[in-house]
Every structure is written in structure tokens, then in C-alpha cells.
Write a protein that holds these residues in place. Sequence first.
Motif, short mmCIF file in Angstrom:
data_model
loop_
_atom_site.label_atom_id
_atom_site.label_comp_id
_atom_site.label_asym_id
_atom_site.label_seq_id
_atom_site.Cartn_x
_atom_site.Cartn_y
_atom_site.Cartn_z
N PRO A 128 0.81 -1.23 0.00
CA PRO A 128 0.00 0.00 0.00
C PRO A 128 0.84 1.27 0.00
N ALA A 129 1.96 1.26 0.74
CA ALA A 129 2.82 2.45 0.76
C ALA A 129 3.44 2.69 -0.61
N ASP A 130 3.84 1.60 -1.30
CA ASP A 130 4.42 1.74 -2.64
C ASP A 130 3.40 2.33 -3.61
N LEU A 131 2.16 1.83 -3.54
CA LEU A 131 1.11 2.36 -4.41
C LEU A 131 0.86 3.84 -4.11
N GLY A 132 0.94 4.19 -2.82
CA GLY A 132 0.78 5.60 -2.47
C GLY A 132 1.86 6.48 -3.07
N HIS A 133 3.10 6.01 -3.07
CA HIS A 133 4.18 6.77 -3.69
C HIS A 133 3.96 6.92 -5.19
N LEU A 134 3.52 5.85 -5.85
CA LEU A 134 3.29 5.92 -7.29
C LEU A 134 2.17 6.90 -7.63
N GLU A 135 1.18 7.02 -6.76
CA GLU A 135 0.08 7.94 -7.03
C GLU A 135 0.50 9.39 -6.93
N THR A 136 1.64 9.66 -6.30
CA THR A 136 2.10 11.05 -6.19
C THR A 136 2.78 11.53 -7.47
N VAL A 137 3.08 10.62 -8.39
CA VAL A 137 3.68 11.01 -9.66
C VAL A 137 2.58 11.48 -10.60
N GLU A 138 2.82 12.59 -11.27
CA GLU A 138 1.83 13.11 -12.20
C GLU A 138 1.52 12.05 -13.26
N ARG A 139 0.25 11.86 -13.51
CA ARG A 139 -0.19 10.77 -14.39
C ARG A 139 0.42 10.86 -15.78
N SER A 140 0.49 12.05 -16.33
CA SER A 140 1.01 12.21 -17.69
C SER A 140 2.51 11.94 -17.77
N THR A 160 4.02 9.30 -16.55
CA THR A 160 4.29 7.86 -16.51
C THR A 160 3.82 7.19 -17.78
N ALA A 161 4.42 6.06 -18.09
CA ALA A 161 4.00 5.30 -19.26
C ALA A 161 2.58 4.78 -19.09
N LEU A 162 2.21 4.39 -17.85
CA LEU A 162 0.86 3.92 -17.60
C LEU A 162 -0.15 5.03 -17.84
N GLY A 163 0.18 6.27 -17.42
CA GLY A 163 -0.72 7.39 -17.67
C GLY A 163 -0.90 7.65 -19.15
N ARG A 164 0.17 7.54 -19.93
CA ARG A 164 0.05 7.75 -21.37
C ARG A 164 -0.77 6.65 -22.01
N VAL A 165 -0.67 5.43 -21.48
CA VAL A 165 -1.48 4.33 -21.99
C VAL A 165 -2.95 4.54 -21.67
N LEU A 166 -3.22 5.06 -20.46
CA LEU A 166 -4.61 5.24 -20.05
C LEU A 166 -5.28 6.42 -20.74
N ASP A 167 -4.52 7.49 -21.01
CA ASP A 167 -5.11 8.71 -21.54
C ASP A 167 -4.94 8.88 -23.04
N GLY A 168 -3.95 8.20 -23.63
CA GLY A 168 -3.73 8.35 -25.06
C GLY A 168 -4.58 7.41 -25.87
N PRO A 169 -4.52 7.51 -27.19
CA PRO A 169 -5.28 6.58 -28.05
C PRO A 169 -4.80 5.15 -27.84
N PRO A 170 -5.69 4.22 -27.51
CA PRO A 170 -5.24 2.85 -27.25
C PRO A 170 -4.61 2.18 -28.45
N GLU A 171 -5.10 2.55 -29.66
CA GLU A 171 -4.54 1.90 -30.84
C GLU A 171 -3.10 2.31 -31.08
N ALA A 172 -2.73 3.53 -30.61
CA ALA A 172 -1.35 3.98 -30.81
C ALA A 172 -0.39 3.15 -29.97
N ALA A 173 -0.72 2.96 -28.69
CA ALA A 173 0.16 2.17 -27.82
C ALA A 173 0.18 0.71 -28.26
N ALA A 174 -0.98 0.20 -28.67
CA ALA A 174 -1.03 -1.20 -29.10
C ALA A 174 -0.23 -1.41 -30.37
N ALA A 175 -0.27 -0.42 -31.27
CA ALA A 175 0.47 -0.55 -32.53
C ALA A 175 1.97 -0.60 -32.29
N ARG A 176 2.44 0.11 -31.24
CA ARG A 176 3.86 0.09 -30.93
C ARG A 176 4.23 -1.10 -30.05
#
Length: 459
Positions: free
Chosen positions: A106-118, A120-136
Amino acid sequence: MSAPHLPKVAGIDPEVPVSTQTAAPLREIPAAPGAFIQDRLAGWVSDLTTLHELTERLASTATLDAALNELLHAGAALVGARRGLLVLERAGTTTPSTTLGLGLGPADLGHLETVERSATALGRVLDGPPEAAAARGGIATPDLLGDQDLDPRHREVATRLGYAASYALPLASEAAGRLGGAVWFYDEPGEPSEKQRHLVGLYARYATEHLARLTELERARADIATVAEELLPSRLPRIPGVRLAARHRTGPQGGGDWYDALPLPDHALGLAVGSVGGSGPSAMAAMGRLRASLRAYAVMEGEDPVAVLSDLELLLRLTEPARTATALFAYCEPATRKVVLAGAGHTPPLVLGDRRCEYVETTLSAPLGMLACWEAPSVEFSPAPGETVLLYTDGLLRRTGDAMDRAFARLHSAAASVPKADRHDPAAVTDHVLRAMLPDGLDRSDSTEDVVVLAAHFD
């Protein structure tokens, strides 16, 4: 004079000149031309077998939490990572996002949540076009700490948690859309190979379809549970001389078990439990109609439980002739501790006190809707001060998996084992009985049986 002809030998033309040069001896045996292809085929078969095993394990999961855990573990195995993070969030819905970590506390997840979403690679996957990440083939960051453009907070968290590379992949498919994304973390700089990306991509697309089905199933179950709760009492009445407690669990398909407790004239109390045959929305609707009808009959003639159930049986026979139901109605006078009850094919109540634990002897009767005219004599008894009357449906007995006679004995044993300090608290009595009868818990998802327990403690 012509030269003599050499004899012909099958397969050999003697007129063809034979070379006088001797071939050099073979120093090593050359590899068969198909060895490389065989190695490739063996590798493909091994990869497909692994992928098949992982998808089979995922398909066997019946709950969303189990599927998410399996997806995280399988993805880590496919990309060669040790830790991971998964976020499930469906666009266009009010459902809160689900975050799950692998090898992260839980503490590790809390630290990760303090990083601005944009950042991180996960944030770009969640907010960007899914077909773009899947194509790469996902988004790989092979050397996080060596990236000069990395967000300072992200660098600080990566250093604190001890990961040096990441690989993020969207959970998306053409049919289900985007459900979320997953990221796996590497302890050392690196990234998955092209083959690993291909396998995890295939697995993620299948997992997305499975998660979409489980999400819809859990949403439907939640809707069914909400409707069932709305059809049952929102709160129990407060009547001097008696205290009440109830526990109820609706099966995943929606069932017809119900209970009721309503104040009646002259400070009396009506208690009822019942079960409608079948499951699904039709059974729930029938349950709601029967409960509402019983309340009306109880107000008009509650002192005569037989009349109440007779009216209910007539209503059921006229309006829904193909349906059956069991029911038990008890008319209680808390001031005098007098209980008059009648049952139609229902399980008998259990009386628990300091000096006794026994079933109430009710008359044998058929369920409602099975006979042309239902009627059975009522039973009257008087609970002693401090005793609790336990009403329940047969779903409690069936959930044990035992034969009915053994289930009845098990219920009796569970009630008798209630600690004396808890016997004056109806909520403690019901909770103890449920724990003893159902060690796996009332909300076990693999059971289709409804469970109802209603306890009335007489002061």
C-alpha cells in the motif's frame, strides 16, 4: 575393329565418362537443411502452449478481482518482470477505478500515485489513443534513470522503490474498448523482446474481453442485489419487549427468499420469512408481490396466522398458478411473550435460551400453490425471558452442502454453541450462527442460494 561394348547395369549408363578426380573427405557432417525451421517451430509450439495455459487459467476465474490478479501475474511472467501495477477504469461510467499491485505494498502504491499521471507510461497508456500504444507493442522505457527528460518526482519514486525500467500496455480491444492499462517494472534497465511483446499483446487482448464480461456480470449482480434490498425492509421496527436482527444475502442470479417484520395494532409484532420458487427477475418480482400482500393481510387479520397464509395462498393460486412458495408467519405479543405461528412448507423456527435450544414443533404442511386449498393448524408457544426465536429460509441449510437432516443438526449445534454472553444480543446470535454454518462467509460468490436469518430476542 570396334571397341567392345561394356555391359549395362541398371541405373548406370556405361557410356557416361567417369571422373578420375577423387572428392575430398568429409571433415564434419553438415546440418540438415530443416534444423533451423524445426527449432523455430518448436519455439512457436512452446510459446503457444504457454499462452494457452495462461488463458485457460484466466478463463477459470469467476470474479473480477481474481481475473485482475491472474492478469498481473501472467503478464509479469510473459515479459520477465517481478512487479506490476494495473488500473481498471472504463470511460463513460461512474464506476470508480480499480488499482491493483503485484509485489507492491500500500505504501508503494501511495508513492506511485504522487507522480503526475502524464509523466508515466501507464498514464500515457490510459489517456492516449489505445490503438497507438497497441500498434507500438506497448510503451517500453528501458532506462528510466538514464532518461534526462524524466519527471523529477518520477525519478525520485523510481529510486525509492528500486525499479529501473518499465513496460506499459493498454487493456483494450475492438469489441470492449479500453478498460484500463497495466505496467510491469524491471529491477534493472531492460525491455521485453519482440516475441515477449507479441505474446503479452495477444494475452492482453483476450484478457480485456474476459474482464469486460466479468465487469458486466458484476454490474448485473450489483443491480440485482440493489433491487433485492429495495424489496426488503429498509429498517427493522422498534417494539417494546423485543429486539430484532436480520441478515440477508441474495444469490448472483437474484432469488426469492425474503423476510419481514412489521408493527401491528395493540403493540403486536408480525414476523415473516418465505421463499418463492425459481430465481432471476421473475422470482424477485413475485417475492415483492407476496411480501406486500402478506403485509396487507397481516394488518387486517394478523391475530390468525392461518387466515393470513390462506389469503396469501389464494392470491398466489389466482394470479400465478404455475408458481409455488413457502412461507411462515408469526403473530407476536411481546408484552406477554406469546407467539402464534403458521407455516406453509417452511422450515421450523429455532428457540435459543440459557436453558434450552430446540426447534418449534410445527405441523407438516404443503407449500403455497401446491394444493387446491391450503390450510394447516397454527402453533402457539411462549418464549421465556431472554430467549431468542430464530427464523430462517432453507437456503441457509442448502448452502452447507449437507443432507437436510445433517443440516438441521448442524444448525442446532451452531445455535447451541452461541456464547452465553452473546445470547441476549440478536445480532450476535445471527452472526455466530452464520459463521458456524458458513465458514466461507455469507457473501461467497460461487453459491446460488439466497440466505435469510431473522432473530427476535424477547426481554
